[in-house]
Scaffold this motif. Structure first.
Motif, PDB file in Angstrom:
ATOM      1  N   GLU A 118     -18.361  73.692  75.503  1.00 32.43           N
ATOM      2  CA  GLU A 118     -17.632  73.749  74.236  1.00 32.43           C
ATOM      3  C   GLU A 118     -18.563  73.524  73.050  1.00 32.43           C
ATOM      4  O   GLU A 118     -18.422  74.148  72.004  1.00 32.43           O
ATOM      5  CB  GLU A 118     -16.508  72.708  74.232  1.00 32.43           C
ATOM      6  CG  GLU A 118     -15.323  73.086  75.110  1.00 32.43           C
ATOM      7  CD  GLU A 118     -14.674  74.379  74.647  1.00 32.43           C
ATOM      8  OE1 GLU A 118     -14.143  74.423  73.525  1.00 32.43           O
ATOM      9  OE2 GLU A 118     -14.720  75.358  75.408  1.00 32.43           O
ATOM     10  N   LEU A 119     -19.527  72.603  73.241  1.00 30.83           N
ATOM     11  CA  LEU A 119     -20.501  72.340  72.177  1.00 30.83           C
ATOM     12  C   LEU A 119     -21.358  73.584  71.948  1.00 30.83           C
ATOM     13  O   LEU A 119     -21.620  73.975  70.807  1.00 30.83           O
ATOM     14  CB  LEU A 119     -21.393  71.151  72.575  1.00 30.83           C
ATOM     15  CG  LEU A 119     -22.347  70.639  71.493  1.00 30.83           C
ATOM     16  CD1 LEU A 119     -21.568  70.154  70.280  1.00 30.83           C
ATOM     17  CD2 LEU A 119     -23.225  69.523  72.043  1.00 30.83           C
ATOM     18  N   GLU A 120     -21.718  74.243  73.036  1.00 34.64           N
ATOM     19  CA  GLU A 120     -22.513  75.460  72.955  1.00 34.64           C
ATOM     20  C   GLU A 120     -21.714  76.565  72.251  1.00 34.64           C
ATOM     21  O   GLU A 120     -22.224  77.285  71.392  1.00 34.64           O
ATOM     22  CB  GLU A 120     -22.915  75.897  74.371  1.00 34.64           C
ATOM     23  CG  GLU A 120     -23.978  76.964  74.425  1.00 34.64           C
ATOM     24  CD  GLU A 120     -25.172  76.652  73.538  1.00 34.64           C
ATOM     25  OE1 GLU A 120     -25.588  77.558  72.791  1.00 34.64           O
ATOM     26  OE2 GLU A 120     -25.692  75.489  73.554  1.00 34.64           O
ATOM     27  N   GLU A 121     -20.414  76.635  72.600  1.00 37.57           N
ATOM     28  CA  GLU A 121     -19.531  77.641  71.995  1.00 37.57           C
ATOM     29  C   GLU A 121     -19.441  77.427  70.481  1.00 37.57           C
ATOM     30  O   GLU A 121     -19.539  78.369  69.689  1.00 37.57           O
ATOM     31  CB  GLU A 121     -18.147  77.513  72.626  1.00 37.57           C
ATOM     32  CG  GLU A 121     -17.093  78.440  72.050  1.00 37.57           C
ATOM     33  CD  GLU A 121     -15.712  78.092  72.563  1.00 37.57           C
ATOM     34  OE1 GLU A 121     -15.014  79.006  73.018  1.00 37.57           O
ATOM     35  OE2 GLU A 121     -15.321  76.890  72.525  1.00 37.57           O
ATOM     36  N   LEU A 122     -19.256  76.162  70.085  1.00 36.22           N
ATOM     37  CA  LEU A 122     -19.129  75.843  68.659  1.00 36.22           C
ATOM     38  C   LEU A 122     -20.440  76.196  67.931  1.00 36.22           C
ATOM     39  O   LEU A 122     -20.422  76.764  66.836  1.00 36.22           O
ATOM     40  CB  LEU A 122     -18.815  74.348  68.506  1.00 36.22           C
ATOM     41  CG  LEU A 122     -18.133  73.892  67.217  1.00 36.22           C
ATOM     42  CD1 LEU A 122     -16.868  74.695  66.936  1.00 36.22           C
ATOM     43  CD2 LEU A 122     -17.791  72.400  67.299  1.00 36.22           C
ATOM     44  N   THR A 123     -21.569  75.860  68.569  1.00 35.61           N
ATOM     45  CA  THR A 123     -22.880  76.203  68.004  1.00 35.61           C
ATOM     46  C   THR A 123     -22.974  77.709  67.756  1.00 35.61           C
ATOM     47  O   THR A 123     -23.379  78.155  66.681  1.00 35.61           O
ATOM     48  CB  THR A 123     -24.005  75.766  68.967  1.00 35.61           C
ATOM     49  OG1 THR A 123     -23.868  74.374  69.243  1.00 35.61           O
ATOM     50  CG2 THR A 123     -25.367  76.039  68.353  1.00 35.61           C
ATOM     51  N   GLY A 124     -22.549  78.487  68.753  1.00 35.00           N
ATOM     52  CA  GLY A 124     -22.581  79.944  68.630  1.00 35.00           C
ATOM     53  C   GLY A 124     -21.720  80.436  67.477  1.00 35.00           C
ATOM     54  O   GLY A 124     -22.102  81.347  66.733  1.00 35.00           O
ATOM     55  N   LEU A 125     -20.559  79.803  67.298  1.00 38.42           N
ATOM     56  CA  LEU A 125     -19.650  80.228  66.220  1.00 38.42           C
ATOM     57  C   LEU A 125     -20.268  79.964  64.849  1.00 38.42           C
ATOM     58  O   LEU A 125     -20.115  80.771  63.924  1.00 38.42           O
ATOM     59  CB  LEU A 125     -18.307  79.500  66.347  1.00 38.42           C
ATOM     60  CG  LEU A 125     -17.436  79.964  67.524  1.00 38.42           C
ATOM     61  CD1 LEU A 125     -16.272  79.010  67.751  1.00 38.42           C
ATOM     62  CD2 LEU A 125     -16.923  81.377  67.266  1.00 38.42           C
ATOM     63  N   TYR A 126     -20.990  78.818  64.712  1.00 37.15           N
ATOM     64  CA  TYR A 126     -21.627  78.537  63.412  1.00 37.15           C
ATOM     65  C   TYR A 126     -22.837  79.437  63.192  1.00 37.15           C
ATOM     66  O   TYR A 126     -23.129  79.813  62.063  1.00 37.15           O
ATOM     67  CB  TYR A 126     -22.003  77.055  63.306  1.00 37.15           C
ATOM     68  CG  TYR A 126     -20.777  76.170  63.209  1.00 37.15           C
ATOM     69  CD1 TYR A 126     -19.800  76.432  62.246  1.00 37.15           C
ATOM     70  CD2 TYR A 126     -20.579  75.114  64.087  1.00 37.15           C
ATOM     71  CE1 TYR A 126     -18.661  75.654  62.175  1.00 37.15           C
ATOM     72  CE2 TYR A 126     -19.445  74.334  64.014  1.00 37.15           C
ATOM     73  CZ  TYR A 126     -18.486  74.605  63.067  1.00 37.15           C
ATOM     74  OH  TYR A 126     -17.362  73.852  62.995  1.00 37.15           O
ATOM     75  N   MET A 127     -23.513  79.794  64.276  1.00 39.09           N
ATOM     76  CA  MET A 127     -24.612  80.757  64.135  1.00 39.09           C
ATOM     77  C   MET A 127     -24.069  82.108  63.681  1.00 39.09           C
ATOM     78  O   MET A 127     -24.675  82.782  62.835  1.00 39.09           O
ATOM     79  CB  MET A 127     -25.365  80.911  65.465  1.00 39.09           C
ATOM     80  CG  MET A 127     -26.275  79.739  65.779  1.00 39.09           C
ATOM     81  SD  MET A 127     -26.882  79.795  67.486  1.00 39.09           S
ATOM     82  CE  MET A 127     -27.987  81.215  67.380  1.00 39.09           C
ATOM     83  N   ALA A 128     -22.918  82.478  64.222  1.00 39.82           N
ATOM     84  CA  ALA A 128     -22.305  83.752  63.838  1.00 39.82           C
ATOM     85  C   ALA A 128     -21.917  83.746  62.361  1.00 39.82           C
ATOM     86  O   ALA A 128     -21.840  84.791  61.718  1.00 39.82           O
ATOM     87  CB  ALA A 128     -21.079  84.021  64.710  1.00 39.82           C
ATOM     88  N   LYS A 129     -21.651  82.536  61.830  1.00 34.00           N
ATOM     89  CA  LYS A 129     -21.332  82.439  60.399  1.00 34.00           C
ATOM     90  C   LYS A 129     -22.588  82.482  59.543  1.00 34.00           C
ATOM     91  O   LYS A 129     -22.512  82.486  58.318  1.00 34.00           O
ATOM     92  CB  LYS A 129     -20.585  81.122  60.111  1.00 34.00           C
ATOM     93  CG  LYS A 129     -19.110  81.146  60.473  1.00 34.00           C
ATOM     94  CD  LYS A 129     -18.476  79.782  60.190  1.00 34.00           C
ATOM     95  CE  LYS A 129     -17.031  79.734  60.606  1.00 34.00           C
ATOM     96  NZ  LYS A 129     -16.103  79.862  59.467  1.00 34.00           N
ATOM     97  N   GLY A 130     -23.776  82.422  60.176  1.00 31.33           N
ATOM     98  CA  GLY A 130     -25.012  82.585  59.417  1.00 31.33           C
ATOM     99  C   GLY A 130     -25.963  81.407  59.444  1.00 31.33           C
ATOM    100  O   GLY A 130     -26.997  81.433  58.779  1.00 31.33           O
ATOM    101  N   LEU A 131     -25.618  80.340  60.203  1.00 31.65           N
ATOM    102  CA  LEU A 131     -26.538  79.194  60.260  1.00 31.65           C
ATOM    103  C   LEU A 131     -27.639  79.452  61.295  1.00 31.65           C
ATOM    104  O   LEU A 131     -27.437  80.216  62.240  1.00 31.65           O
ATOM    105  CB  LEU A 131     -25.769  77.920  60.652  1.00 31.65           C
ATOM    106  CG  LEU A 131     -24.620  77.490  59.741  1.00 31.65           C
ATOM    107  CD1 LEU A 131     -24.090  76.130  60.169  1.00 31.65           C
ATOM    108  CD2 LEU A 131     -25.083  77.434  58.289  1.00 31.65           C
TER     109      LEU A 131
END
Ligand SMILES: [Zn+2]
Length: 253
Positions: A118-131
């Motif tokens: 889940e932590l990895e998933e959340l990380t991926g979602l913020y990367m997709a937002k541009g971080l």
């Protein structure tokens, strides 16, 4: 002017908070957006009440009904319409809420059983937002420590677990909005003398439709002129058709 800096009002246009057939997702926007959505849904509900009750009472008046008959017909139409609106809203918001609660449950289970994924998933979602990966990871870690479910609900599902729409509130709001709108043509047809009651009602309804068309156009940042024109035309056609039907039915008797 295709692009506008006011992103929230753009979103408001596509997802009003309720009304039958609308996607009731007021919590997806900020608090201001949510309030605007409710306001817009209220104006649309009132508009429904004005048009449907005006059509009804003008049609019955066309058949040369007495004031008592008009009051009966108008009141029945008001109650039937407001309860139909409230029921439709209750059903639609309940269904929406059920699917949101099910999604939150699923998320809760995943957080309990596979926290690292889940932590990895959340990380991926913020990367997709541009971080960047490092910053996304840092944000994900901190938000997970703060409130993991809220972070997943917001970023992954686009919902705020604290602000799910209450179906009873939505139903009540629809009921009130429709009733307020319906009272106008009902009073306008019942109160004046018989010789002018249809003219008074038509004038009052057109005035009300100018106001509701104007307000909903403003709330949706749309152009006012065409919105008012369409709204008034729709109501005028409804009254013309039911009045003609009433006159024809009366003549046929
Ligand atoms: Zn998740």
């Amino acid at each position: 002017m295709e692009k506008t800096a006011d992103v929230s009002s753009d979103e408001n246009r596509s997802s009003p908070a309720g009304g039958r057939g609308h996607e009731g997702e007021p919590h997806r926007q900020g608090e201001l957006g949510s309030r605007l959505n409710w306001l817009r849904a209220g104006v649309l509900g009132a508009n429904d009440g004005v048009v449907s009750t005006a059509g009804l009472v003008v049609g019955v008046a066309g058949a040369a009904a007495t004031s008592a008959e008009l009051l009966t017909a108008g009141l029945a139409g008001l109650l039937a319409g407001s309860m139909s609106m409230a029921t439709g809203e209750y059903v639609s918001v309940s269904t929406q809420r059920d699917s949101e609660l099910a999604a939150l449950d699923q998320e809760r289970r995943e957080l309990a059983h596979t926290p690292e994924a889940e932590l990895e998933e959340l990380t991926g979602l913020y990367m997709a937002k541009g971080l960047t990966r490092d910053l996304a990871r840092e944000v994900a870690v901190q938000l997970t420590e703060h409130d993991a479910l809220a972070a997943h609900a917001e970023t992954e599902l686009g919902i705020d677990p604290e602000e799910l729409t209450n179906p009873w509130h939505a139903a009540g709001a629809s009921f009130v909005a429709f009733t307020v709108g319906a009272l106008l043509p009902l009073l306008a047809i019942v109160l004046p003398p018989a010789s002018v009651r249809v003219a008074v009602t038509v004038a009052a309804v057109i005035g009300a439709l100018v106001v509701t068309g104007w307000v909903s156009a403003r709330l949706g940042s749309a152009r006012v002129g065409p919105a008012v024109g369409r709204n008034v035309l729709g109501g005028a056609i409804a009254m013309a058709i039911t009045y003609a039907a009433g006159v024809l039915l009366h003549a046929a008797r």
